[in-house]
Design an enzyme around this catalytic site. Structure first.
Site, short mmCIF file in Angstrom:
data_model
loop_
_atom_site.label_atom_id
_atom_site.label_comp_id
_atom_site.label_asym_id
_atom_site.label_seq_id
_atom_site.Cartn_x
_atom_site.Cartn_y
_atom_site.Cartn_z
N ASP A 1 0.84 -1.20 0.00
CA ASP A 1 0.00 0.00 0.00
C ASP A 1 0.87 1.25 0.00
O ASP A 1 1.94 1.27 0.62
CB ASP A 1 -0.90 0.03 1.24
CG ASP A 1 -2.09 -0.91 1.11
OD1 ASP A 1 -2.48 -1.22 -0.02
OD2 ASP A 1 -2.62 -1.33 2.16
N ARG B 1 -2.07 -0.99 -8.37
CA ARG B 1 -3.40 -0.51 -7.98
C ARG B 1 -3.37 1.01 -8.06
O ARG B 1 -2.52 1.67 -7.47
CB ARG B 1 -3.72 -0.94 -6.54
CG ARG B 1 -5.08 -0.42 -6.04
CD ARG B 1 -5.20 -0.55 -4.54
NE ARG B 1 -5.10 -1.93 -4.11
CZ ARG B 1 -4.73 -2.31 -2.90
NH1 ARG B 1 -4.36 -1.41 -1.99
NH2 ARG B 1 -4.66 -3.59 -2.56
#
Length: 305
Positions: free
Chosen positions: A132, A182
């Protein structure tokens, strides 16, 4: 008004009294609604329910900015156990993690040791691990670590944020690694020196980086609840005959559940982000800061029996 709402929810996310109160309430109020559970085993049943509906999953143990080496090692072992459980139970799930939970702010050697252990396990079971992205000041270091590991491991991806000015350049710089990425709008509070202050500019940049990464031929996860971005992606892939196995949509657990199922019905790959752990309150507030309209989706989901 939107700026004020964003600041308000970010303020609430950092309120220690409310965070402690939320933990004392337990995860029952949020489990199976906006988070999986207080730990991974208690989340498995919710993940399997989504899998049965044709939805893929990525799981994330809530908690970041770890300052203790022992806690960072605990988080590492917990992540390894999660990967082992996913493999053993044949769950359709990937894993997401934050480098600050593994010791990014402690020392480089620690975070590299912990990531190596996790990626060795992920590679063995062929389960993707997504790093992330956190705030802008940790962005370059995160990407440097990603590049280092991408040279030796296949099952690793990371995240880029559309609200940062630098992101289009990062897409170009990463292209030689053929990365799975992402793409998100971004949820941290950043200054106008590094991030677009206007939503319209963020949306335009989001479309730009989706276009860039897809046309580079790389796997692209479009993480959004925004219908305009979803429809833009559909038109783009149709125009360029991009196969559906080169991209997927991603959404948060408990939000826009009808839309998630409709995307699956229409033949698109749809992955649901399911966080778990005690720190659900801060996560919840940051999601509302990112998009205050999420409040309506959450309340609808939490009131369903």
């Amino acid at each position: 008004m939107q700026v004020n709402s964003r600041d308000f929810f970010l303020f609430l996310s950092k309120n220690k009294t409310l965070n402690r109160a939320a933990q004392s309430w337990g995860g029952g109020i949020a489990s199976g609604k906006i988070v999986g559970g207080i730990d991974f085993p208690s989340s498995v049943k919710f993940i399997k329910e989504l899998n049965e509906e044709g939805l893929s999953v990525t799981v994330d143990h809530l908690g970041e900015f770890v300052t203790s080496e022992s806690v960072a090692k605990e988080r590492t072992e917990e992540c390894i156990q999660t990967i082992e459980t996913i493999a053993a139970q044949k769950i359709n799930s990937q894993v997401s993690l934050k480098l600050t939970s593994l010791g990014l702010d402690i020392n480089d050697q620690l975070v590299y040791e912990n990531m190596t252990k996790i990626l060795d396990t992920a590679e063995k079971h062929q389960i993707m691990v997504t790093i992330d992205m956190e705030d802008e000041q940790r962005c370059q270091k995160t990407l440097d670590i990603f590049k280092d590991f991408k040279q030796s491991y296949n099952y690793i991806s990371t995240v880029l944020q559309a609200y940062l000015y630098r992101t289009a350049k990062d897409i170009d710089d990463l292209n030689e690694y053929h990365p799975s990425l992402r793409l998100v709008k971004g949820a941290y509070k950043e200054s106008a020196d590094v991030a677009f202050p206007e939503k319209s500019d963020v949306d335009d940049n989001f479309k730009k980086i989706i276009n860039m990464h897809l046309l580079n031929g790389n796997f692209t996860a479009i993480a959004t609840h925004d219908d305009e971005i979803i429809e833009y992606t559909k038109r783009l892939v149709d125009k360029h005959n991009i196969p559906k196995n080169q991209f997927e949509f991603q959404m948060l657990y408990g939000m826009r559940t009808t839309t998630q199922k409709e995307l699956v019905k229409d033949g698109y790959n749809m992955r649901v982000y399911i966080p778990y752990g005690q720190d659900w309150y801060g996560y919840f507030m940051r999601r509302l800061a990112e998009r205050p309209a999420n409040l309506a989706f959450v309340l609808k989901g939490m009131t369903k029996k």
